[in-house]
Design a protein around this motif. Structure first.
Motif, short mmCIF file in Angstrom:
data_model
loop_
_atom_site.label_atom_id
_atom_site.label_comp_id
_atom_site.label_asym_id
_atom_site.label_seq_id
_atom_site.Cartn_x
_atom_site.Cartn_y
_atom_site.Cartn_z
N LEU A 95 0.91 -0.97 -0.02
CA LEU A 95 0.00 0.27 -0.10
C LEU A 95 0.98 1.28 0.14
O LEU A 95 1.75 1.34 0.70
N HIS A 96 0.61 2.13 -0.94
CA HIS A 96 1.38 3.38 -1.00
C HIS A 96 0.54 4.38 -1.04
O HIS A 96 -0.19 4.66 -2.14
N MET A 97 0.37 5.24 0.01
CA MET A 97 -0.23 6.49 0.12
C MET A 97 0.41 7.55 -0.53
O MET A 97 1.69 7.93 -0.26
N ALA A 98 -0.57 8.47 -1.07
CA ALA A 98 0.16 9.73 -1.65
C ALA A 98 1.51 9.42 -2.46
O ALA A 98 2.60 10.04 -2.16
N PRO A 99 1.31 8.62 -3.29
CA PRO A 99 2.76 8.09 -3.80
C PRO A 99 3.35 8.99 -4.80
O PRO A 99 2.96 10.02 -5.42
N GLU A 100 4.70 8.85 -4.60
CA GLU A 100 5.75 10.07 -5.33
C GLU A 100 6.11 9.23 -6.69
O GLU A 100 6.04 8.28 -6.94
N CYS A 117 -2.08 2.13 -4.68
CA CYS A 117 -1.83 3.39 -4.64
C CYS A 117 -2.95 4.27 -4.10
O CYS A 117 -3.79 4.32 -5.15
N GLY A 118 -2.90 5.17 -3.14
CA GLY A 118 -4.10 5.91 -2.70
C GLY A 118 -3.79 7.36 -2.42
O GLY A 118 -2.80 7.55 -1.98
N ASP A 119 -4.69 8.31 -2.61
CA ASP A 119 -4.56 9.49 -2.21
C ASP A 119 -5.76 10.23 -1.97
O ASP A 119 -6.80 9.89 -2.69
N LEU A 120 -6.03 11.23 -1.33
CA LEU A 120 -7.05 11.83 -1.07
C LEU A 120 -7.45 12.82 -2.04
O LEU A 120 -6.46 14.10 -1.91
N HIS A 130 -3.36 4.84 -12.03
CA HIS A 130 -3.37 3.75 -11.01
C HIS A 130 -3.42 4.23 -9.35
O HIS A 130 -3.25 3.33 -8.58
N VAL A 131 -3.89 5.41 -9.41
CA VAL A 131 -3.84 6.05 -8.04
C VAL A 131 -5.40 5.96 -7.79
O VAL A 131 -6.28 6.82 -8.56
N GLN A 132 -5.96 5.63 -6.87
CA GLN A 132 -7.54 5.63 -6.43
C GLN A 132 -7.48 6.59 -5.16
O GLN A 132 -6.62 6.89 -4.45
N SER A 133 -8.99 7.23 -5.22
CA SER A 133 -9.22 7.97 -4.00
C SER A 133 -9.46 7.20 -2.95
O SER A 133 -10.27 6.09 -2.83
N ASP A 135 -8.86 7.59 1.63
CA ASP A 135 -8.77 8.36 2.92
C ASP A 135 -7.75 7.78 3.87
O ASP A 135 -8.11 6.58 3.92
N VAL A 136 -6.68 8.08 4.13
CA VAL A 136 -5.97 7.23 5.20
C VAL A 136 -6.73 6.92 6.68
O VAL A 136 -6.37 6.09 7.28
N MET A 137 -7.85 7.86 6.86
CA MET A 137 -8.69 7.20 8.00
C MET A 137 -9.44 6.12 7.65
O MET A 137 -9.93 5.73 8.62
N HIS A 138 -9.58 5.74 6.49
CA HIS A 138 -10.60 4.84 6.12
C HIS A 138 -10.28 3.72 5.02
O HIS A 138 -10.63 4.25 3.55
N VAL A 139 -9.03 3.29 5.09
CA VAL A 139 -8.78 2.29 3.99
C VAL A 139 -9.40 1.22 3.56
O VAL A 139 -9.89 0.52 4.58
N PRO A 140 -9.99 1.14 2.56
CA PRO A 140 -11.07 -0.02 2.07
C PRO A 140 -10.33 -1.24 1.65
O PRO A 140 -10.85 -1.99 0.79
N TYR A 141 -9.79 -1.73 2.75
CA TYR A 141 -9.23 -3.11 2.68
C TYR A 141 -9.41 -3.85 3.97
O TYR A 141 -9.42 -3.21 5.05
#
Length: 259
Positions: A95-100, A117-120, A130-133, A135-141
């Motif tokens: 899981l890569h949040m706010a990927p560079e 890859c996820g980002d708000l 490849h980046v999905q919307s 929220d780090v507060m609610h990871v849908p996994y």
């Protein structure tokens, strides 16, 4: 000269810039460009200098060719040489949040079993396919879904960082590792936050960026342990001087210990 520069195609301007800065002091691990210096990045707000905030502030730290930052190169080389994820089976779930940009391209190319890859998503910004919307507060996994989590300079934006840490811990597998980097003051024993500050200009003055809600102090590792993580710190800058890493930036490895 300014008018001539405006008329030149981007490719010509880039070629000239790379010729000017070519050298042997630094080597970018992403694009391989060899440079005599790095490009300036960061903000110059006085609070960042006052509190000696690592991972923020103005500094020469960006590759002139691909734009990789010191923070991005640090994570890449740690993944490559310490965790050795490119030497192992491709079965890792990441899981890569706010990927560079450069780091995520390297991970995408390798073809891991699962690379999420996820980002708000914010209005006015565009995001790669490849980046999905997310929220780090609610990871849908589901619980314990990922072997590795990368979350680089995100938690300083989140008001409820304890909730975000709890959520990252929840989706990390037993024995999994999370790289959780944030800007950290070298002089503040404790994290500085004031949620009454909401005006962007006031946040710049207090925290060094208009969308930051705190400056982490030397208690950062302790804050991570409240969510259950076992935390280790490493400083590898001396081993990779040609990569232009920040000599004061430790890398924080938060592990979920098997029960």
């Amino acid at each position: 000269i300014t008018q001539i520069k405006k008329l030149l195609p981007h490719s010509i301007k880039m070629a000239l810039k790379l010729a000017v800065y070519k050298g042997d002091k630094y080597t970018c691990p992403f694009c391989g460009y060899n440079a005599r210096k790095l490009a300036p990045i960061g903000y110059d707000f006085p609070i960042l200098l006052e509190k000696k905030v690592v991972g923020a502030g103005t500094r020469d730290a960006s590759c002139y060719k691909c734009g990789s930052s010191d923070r991005e190169r640090l994570i890449y080389v740690y993944l490559r040489d310490y965790l050795k994820i490119f030497d192992k089976s491709k079965k890792l779930n990441i899981l890569h949040m706010a990927p560079e940009k450069n780091l995520t391209q390297s991970l995408l190319k390798f073809g891991f079993h699962s690379y999420i890859c996820g980002d708000l998503f914010t209005e006015g910004y565009s995001y790669p396919d490849h980046v999905q919307s997310m929220d780090v507060m609610h990871v849908p996994y589901d619980d314990k879904s990922f072997d590795l989590i990368i979350c680089n300079h995100l938690l300083e934006h989140v008001p409820d960082d304890k909730g975000a840490m709890d959520e990252l811990y929840r989706v990390l597998k037993d024995g999994g590792k999370a790289i959780l980097q944030v800007p950290i003051s070298l002089t503040s024993p404790e994290t500085v936050e004031d949620f009454s500050i909401t005006d962007p200009a006031e946040r710049e003055a207090a925290f060094g960026q208009n969308n930051h809600v705190r400056i982490y102090g030397q208690d950062y590792a302790k804050r991570l342990t409240r969510s259950g993580f076992r935390v280790k710190q490493h400083n590898i800058s001396d081993e990779y001087r040609k990569l232009g890493l920040n000599k004061n930036e430790d890398i924080y490895i938060a592990e979920r210990v098997s029960n």
